[in-house]
Scaffold this active site. Structure first.
Site, PDB file in Angstrom:
ATOM      1  N   CYS A   4       0.853  -1.347  -0.045  1.00 51.22           N
ATOM      2  CA  CYS A   4      -0.170   0.058   0.131  1.00 51.22           C
ATOM      3  C   CYS A   4       1.028   1.221   0.126  1.00 51.22           C
ATOM      4  O   CYS A   4       1.823   1.387   0.914  1.00 51.22           O
ATOM      5  CB  CYS A   4      -0.878   0.055   1.161  1.00 51.22           C
ATOM      6  SG  CYS A   4      -1.678   1.769   1.469  1.00 51.22           S
ATOM      7  N   CYS A   7       0.534   3.356   3.167  1.00 48.65           N
ATOM      8  CA  CYS A   7       1.269   2.811   4.412  1.00 48.65           C
ATOM      9  C   CYS A   7       2.898   2.957   4.275  1.00 48.65           C
ATOM     10  O   CYS A   7       3.591   3.253   5.153  1.00 48.65           O
ATOM     11  CB  CYS A   7       1.158   1.297   4.465  1.00 48.65           C
ATOM     12  SG  CYS A   7      -0.602   0.849   5.109  1.00 48.65           S
ATOM     13  N   ASP A  30      -0.431  16.049  -2.144  1.00 48.37           N
ATOM     14  CA  ASP A  30      -0.504  15.497  -3.072  1.00 48.37           C
ATOM     15  C   ASP A  30       0.444  15.437  -4.219  1.00 48.37           C
ATOM     16  O   ASP A  30       0.982  16.789  -4.526  1.00 48.37           O
ATOM     17  CB  ASP A  30      -2.019  15.810  -3.597  1.00 48.37           C
ATOM     18  CG  ASP A  30      -2.747  14.591  -4.223  1.00 48.37           C
ATOM     19  OD1 ASP A  30      -3.465  13.974  -3.896  1.00 48.37           O
ATOM     20  OD2 ASP A  30      -2.118  14.401  -5.303  1.00 48.37           O
ATOM     21  N   HIS A  46      -3.775   1.248   8.529  1.00 44.10           N
ATOM     22  CA  HIS A  46      -4.470   0.865   7.182  1.00 44.10           C
ATOM     23  C   HIS A  46      -5.938   0.686   7.251  1.00 44.10           C
ATOM     24  O   HIS A  46      -6.294  -0.450   7.965  1.00 44.10           O
ATOM     25  CB  HIS A  46      -3.691  -0.260   6.470  1.00 44.10           C
ATOM     26  CG  HIS A  46      -4.163  -0.573   5.021  1.00 44.10           C
ATOM     27  ND1 HIS A  46      -3.624   0.138   4.009  1.00 44.10           N
ATOM     28  CD2 HIS A  46      -5.144  -1.293   4.651  1.00 44.10           C
ATOM     29  CE1 HIS A  46      -4.399  -0.339   2.828  1.00 44.10           C
ATOM     30  NE2 HIS A  46      -5.274  -0.977   3.320  1.00 44.10           N
ATOM     31  N   ASN A  86     -12.977  10.459  -1.661  1.00 45.79           N
ATOM     32  CA  ASN A  86     -13.339   9.383  -2.483  1.00 45.79           C
ATOM     33  C   ASN A  86     -13.295   8.438  -2.041  1.00 45.79           C
ATOM     34  O   ASN A  86     -12.476   7.777  -1.264  1.00 45.79           O
ATOM     35  CB  ASN A  86     -12.576   9.697  -3.776  1.00 45.79           C
ATOM     36  CG  ASN A  86     -12.232  11.203  -4.319  1.00 45.79           C
ATOM     37  OD1 ASN A  86     -13.411  11.760  -4.243  1.00 45.79           O
ATOM     38  ND2 ASN A  86     -11.419  11.606  -4.847  1.00 45.79           N
ATOM     39  N   THR A  94      -8.775   6.106  -5.901  1.00 43.76           N
ATOM     40  CA  THR A  94      -7.473   5.303  -6.834  1.00 43.76           C
ATOM     41  C   THR A  94      -6.893   4.623  -5.737  1.00 43.76           C
ATOM     42  O   THR A  94      -6.235   3.703  -6.243  1.00 43.76           O
ATOM     43  CB  THR A  94      -7.104   6.289  -7.557  1.00 43.76           C
ATOM     44  OG1 THR A  94      -6.377   7.271  -6.886  1.00 43.76           O
ATOM     45  CG2 THR A  94      -7.868   6.731  -8.785  1.00 43.76           C
ATOM     46  N   HIS A  97      -6.331   3.286   0.337  1.00 44.72           N
ATOM     47  CA  HIS A  97      -5.866   3.435   2.006  1.00 44.72           C
ATOM     48  C   HIS A  97      -6.695   4.987   2.231  1.00 44.72           C
ATOM     49  O   HIS A  97      -6.483   5.786   1.553  1.00 44.72           O
ATOM     50  CB  HIS A  97      -4.443   3.546   2.151  1.00 44.72           C
ATOM     51  CG  HIS A  97      -4.062   3.847   3.554  1.00 44.72           C
ATOM     52  ND1 HIS A  97      -3.117   3.220   4.140  1.00 44.72           N
ATOM     53  CD2 HIS A  97      -4.372   4.835   4.406  1.00 44.72           C
ATOM     54  CE1 HIS A  97      -2.903   3.703   5.384  1.00 44.72           C
ATOM     55  NE2 HIS A  97      -3.672   4.624   5.457  1.00 44.72           N
ATOM     56  N   HIS A  99      -8.089   8.292   2.906  1.00 44.46           N
ATOM     57  CA  HIS A  99      -7.440   9.751   2.812  1.00 44.46           C
ATOM     58  C   HIS A  99      -8.572  10.663   2.626  1.00 44.46           C
ATOM     59  O   HIS A  99      -9.457  10.315   1.993  1.00 44.46           O
ATOM     60  CB  HIS A  99      -6.524   9.625   1.721  1.00 44.46           C
ATOM     61  CG  HIS A  99      -6.824   9.242   0.316  1.00 44.46           C
ATOM     62  ND1 HIS A  99      -6.903   7.980   0.044  1.00 44.46           N
ATOM     63  CD2 HIS A  99      -7.077  10.177  -0.621  1.00 44.46           C
ATOM     64  CE1 HIS A  99      -7.322   8.023  -1.347  1.00 44.46           C
ATOM     65  NE2 HIS A  99      -7.433   9.086  -1.623  1.00 44.46           N
TER      66      HIS A  99
HETATM   67  P1  5GP Z   1      -8.152   9.432  -4.564  1.00 41.48           P
HETATM   68  O1  5GP Z   1      -8.381   9.320  -6.131  1.00 41.48           O
HETATM   69  O2  5GP Z   1      -8.034   7.928  -4.379  1.00 41.48           O
HETATM   70  O3  5GP Z   1      -9.209  10.095  -4.001  1.00 41.48           O
HETATM   71  O4  5GP Z   1      -6.943  10.105  -4.418  1.00 41.48           O
HETATM   72  C1  5GP Z   1      -5.461   9.591  -4.453  1.00 41.48           C
HETATM   73  C2  5GP Z   1      -4.576  10.959  -4.396  1.00 41.48           C
HETATM   74  O5  5GP Z   1      -3.244  10.205  -4.233  1.00 41.48           O
HETATM   75  C3  5GP Z   1      -4.260  11.443  -5.694  1.00 41.48           C
HETATM   76  O6  5GP Z   1      -4.773  12.874  -5.670  1.00 41.48           O
HETATM   77  C4  5GP Z   1      -3.100  11.155  -6.407  1.00 41.48           C
HETATM   78  O7  5GP Z   1      -2.536  12.408  -6.903  1.00 41.48           O
HETATM   79  C5  5GP Z   1      -2.567  11.048  -5.196  1.00 41.48           C
HETATM   80  N1  5GP Z   1      -1.268  10.130  -4.949  1.00 41.48           N
HETATM   81  C6  5GP Z   1      -1.065   8.841  -5.634  1.00 41.48           C
HETATM   82  N2  5GP Z   1       0.164   8.507  -5.559  1.00 41.48           N
HETATM   83  C7  5GP Z   1       0.919   9.138  -4.386  1.00 41.48           C
HETATM   84  C8  5GP Z   1       2.114   9.384  -4.122  1.00 41.48           C
HETATM   85  O8  5GP Z   1       2.881   8.390  -4.172  1.00 41.48           O
HETATM   86  N3  5GP Z   1       2.602  10.222  -3.252  1.00 41.48           N
HETATM   87  C9  5GP Z   1       1.696  11.454  -3.259  1.00 41.48           C
HETATM   88  N4  5GP Z   1       2.190  12.408  -2.334  1.00 41.48           N
HETATM   89  N5  5GP Z   1       0.379  11.525  -3.675  1.00 41.48           N
HETATM   90  C10 5GP Z   1      -0.032  10.395  -4.268  1.00 41.48           C
HETATM   91 ZN    ZN Z   2      -2.329   1.396   3.758  1.00 36.93          ZN
END
Ligand code: 5GP
Ligand code: ZN
Length: 113
Positions: A4, A7, A30, A46, A86, A94, A97, A99
């Site tokens: 993850c 994590c 982000d 997690h 989301n 996406t 975990h 957030h």
């Molecule tokens: P979701 O679409 O799941 O609500 O948001 C996931 C967010 O995580 C996205 O805005 C994406 O830009 C961010 N994200 C994905 N991988 C990483 C990463 O490795 N580091 C950071 N800082 N943000 C990430």
């Molecule tokens: Zn996790």
């Protein structure tokens, strides 16, 4: 959880730009910001999504919510902000975990797409 990405960020196994951290939660910028300020606030534990929250998580998530104001203050979001979760496929989650996106420093439109 082993593979993850959040994590791994929480355990500092991969780098991130950390805004706030304590023993239970961590907040970092982000990778693909959608606003001048766009950070993610996560529990270090997690939990796959809001839909996987259990009764035992009540205190942890209440705690996380009480820290939003402090983080927003540190980021100088005195004019307001938006906290977004989301969840699941239709919610366009996406990273599996839990957030919360904290967005600010621009006028945000409503409703989101
Ligand atoms: P979701 O679409 O799941 O609500 O948001 C996931 C967010 O995580 C996205 O805005 C994406 O830009 C961010 N994200 C994905 N991988 C990483 C990463 O490795 N580091 C950071 N800082 N943000 C990430
Ligand atoms: Zn996790």
């Amino acid at each position: 959880m082993a593979d993850c990405i959040f994590c791994m960020i929480a355990k500092k196994e991969i780098p991130s730009n950390i805004v706030y951290e304590d023993d239970r939660i961590i907040c970092f910028h982000d990778l693909e910001p959608q606003a001048p300020v766009h950070v993610l606030i996560i529990p270090k534990k997690h939990i796959a999504s809001l839909d996987e929250v259990e009764e035992d998580d009540e205190e942890l998530l209440g705690y996380l919510m009480t820290k939003v104001k402090k983080i927003a203050e540190d980021l100088e979001l005195e004019n307001g902000y938006r906290l977004v979760n989301n969840c699941g496929e239709d919610g366009m989650q996406t990273v599996k975990h839990l957030h919360f996106h904290l967005l600010g420093k621009r006028k945000l439109t409503w409703p989101p797409g």
